[in-house]
Design an enzyme around this catalytic site. Structure first.
Site, PDB file in Angstrom:
ATOM      1  N   VAL A  12       0.883  -1.162   0.000  1.00 55.84           N
ATOM      2  CA  VAL A  12       0.000   0.000   0.000  1.00 55.84           C
ATOM      3  C   VAL A  12       0.922   1.213   0.000  1.00 55.84           C
ATOM      4  O   VAL A  12       1.740   1.382   0.908  1.00 55.84           O
ATOM      5  CB  VAL A  12      -0.905   0.005   1.240  1.00 55.84           C
ATOM      6  N   ASN A 185      18.220  -1.032 -13.292  1.00 55.90           N
ATOM      7  CA  ASN A 185      18.562   0.356 -13.606  1.00 55.90           C
ATOM      8  C   ASN A 185      20.062   0.508 -13.357  1.00 55.90           C
ATOM      9  O   ASN A 185      20.750  -0.465 -13.004  1.00 55.90           O
ATOM     10  CB  ASN A 185      17.695   1.345 -12.826  1.00 55.90           C
ATOM     11  N   GLY A 223      16.514   5.841 -17.337  1.00 58.06           N
ATOM     12  CA  GLY A 223      15.679   7.016 -17.057  1.00 58.06           C
ATOM     13  C   GLY A 223      15.334   7.743 -18.342  1.00 58.06           C
ATOM     14  O   GLY A 223      14.973   7.117 -19.352  1.00 58.06           O
ATOM     15  N   ASP A 253       8.748   0.126 -12.845  1.00 62.48           N
ATOM     16  CA  ASP A 253       7.759  -0.961 -12.912  1.00 62.48           C
ATOM     17  C   ASP A 253       6.899  -0.837 -14.174  1.00 62.48           C
ATOM     18  O   ASP A 253       6.506  -1.854 -14.769  1.00 62.48           O
ATOM     19  CB  ASP A 253       6.860  -0.947 -11.675  1.00 62.48           C
TER      20      ASP A 253
HETATM   21  O1  RIB Z   1       8.729   0.925  -7.646  1.00 60.38           O
HETATM   22  C1  RIB Z   1       7.786   1.682  -6.934  1.00 60.38           C
HETATM   23  C2  RIB Z   1       7.250   0.893  -5.812  1.00 60.38           C
HETATM   24  O2  RIB Z   1       8.275   0.644  -4.878  1.00 60.38           O
HETATM   25  C3  RIB Z   1       6.153   1.556  -5.014  1.00 60.38           C
HETATM   26  O3  RIB Z   1       4.872   1.279  -5.498  1.00 60.38           O
HETATM   27  C4  RIB Z   1       6.391   1.047  -3.606  1.00 60.38           C
HETATM   28  O4  RIB Z   1       5.345   0.271  -3.142  1.00 60.38           O
HETATM   29  C5  RIB Z   1       7.693   0.273  -3.660  1.00 60.38           C
HETATM   30  O5  RIB Z   1       7.466  -1.066  -3.729  1.00 60.38           O
END
Ligand code: RIB
Length: 306
Positions: A12, A185, A223, A253
């Protein structure tokens, strides 16, 4: 289109927008706050699902209200949650995040239930996993589970993609060498190789070492400078896009989820990287993590305007 399995975390996200971090002993007013679904595994699953991928998630939620919200979010996006299970007496994963007005972030993670995702959970989900064409893992779960996922993929001929985030020292060379895809990265690449990585040239040199060690495809995210590839298909670079960034949280992500979706469609690495660089660029133009990921039609409009 083949299914994608994401074996990983959910958190969260407790996002505080700040002008600066408070000093020790200081109380400081911050301009904004938002709560959202996050966690690197969940973010990658959501990015792929928003683009139309068929995603199976293996993850653990806690014994709290956050768990219901996370499950509902996955289900709303059509992600298979049969293997997202609750851990009694444990909190869900939580990530306090601080985002500055220059769009950059600092993140704390409390793994909570994510630390309870074990190799036995992979065995329990093996029927679903064997139907997948790609397994995606990150490092917000226990390393024994990550290594077991790599071994499982190898044993069953399912390609495995590791996003080594957050950066962890001392990863098993023997397991890394079995990977089909490693997508770090620059910081993660430096930690894995022990080399200085501060430019595309130094990233290329370090990535070549990993390919020499046995990894089939290494993709380094750079980046706003895009991403570079070294591996069985040679060497190439995909240029980045200049956008007005407001929040970079979860951009890595977004890249992984988009890459996984496109590669699963036709196994064209360069095309998947080009899409992923653009998807990640789009994500930094919106606030939050999953909330900043576009669906396929919004993303296609963005691509047409580039
Ligand atoms: O990569 C971003 C994520 O890193 C966030 O959503 C946070 O929850 C951490 O896991």
């Amino acid at each position: 289109m083949s299914k994608i399995a994401v074996i990983g975390s959910n958190m969260v996200d407790l996002i505080t927008y700040i002008d600066r971090m408070p000093r020790q002993g200081e109380t400081l007013e911050a301009p904004g706050f938002a709560m959202g679904c996050g966690g690197k595994g969940a973010n990658q699953a959501v990015a792929a699902a928003k683009l139309g991928a068929d995603v199976v998630m293996l993850s653990k939620v806690g014994d709290d209200v956050f768990a219901d919200n996370t499950l509902a979010n996955f289900q709303r996006l059509g992600i298979d949650t049969q293997h997202v299970t609750r851990v009694a007496g444990v909190s869900s994963g939580v990530a306090p995040i601080f985002v500055k007005s220059d769009s950059h972030n600092s993140i704390l993670i409390i793994k909570g239930a994510n630390a309870h995702l074990k190799p036995a959970d992979i065995d329990a989900a093996q029927a679903a996993l064997r139907n997948c064409g790609l397994i995606v893992v990150q490092l917000e779960i226990e390393l024994e589970t990550v290594y077991y996922a790599i071994e499982f993929g190898k044993r069953h001929g399912i390609p495995v993609l590791l996003n080594p985030a957050p950066a962890v020292e001392g990863l098993s060379r023997a397991h890394l060498a079995q990977l089909d895809f490693l997508i770090p990265n620059e910081t993660e690449l430096a930690l894995i190789t022990g080399q200085t990585v501060n430019s595309p040239d130094s990233a290329l040199k370090a990535a070549k070492q990993l390919v020499a060690d046995g990894i089939r495809h290494v993709i380094v995210t750079l980046g706003e400078k895009g991403a570079l590839y070294v591996g069985e298909e040679g060497e190439f670079r995909v240029k980045g896009q200049i956008v007005a960034a407001v929040d970079t949280t979860g951009a890595g992500d977004a890249f992984i989820g988009c890459f996984a979706h496109h590669w699963s469609q036709d196994r064209d690495i360069k095309k998947a990287m080009t899409q992923a660089v653009a998807y990640s660029a789009y994500s930094v133009t919106g606030l939050g993590t999953q909330t900043s990921y576009p669906d396929a039609s919004t993303f296609n409009r963005f691509l047409q305007d580039l």
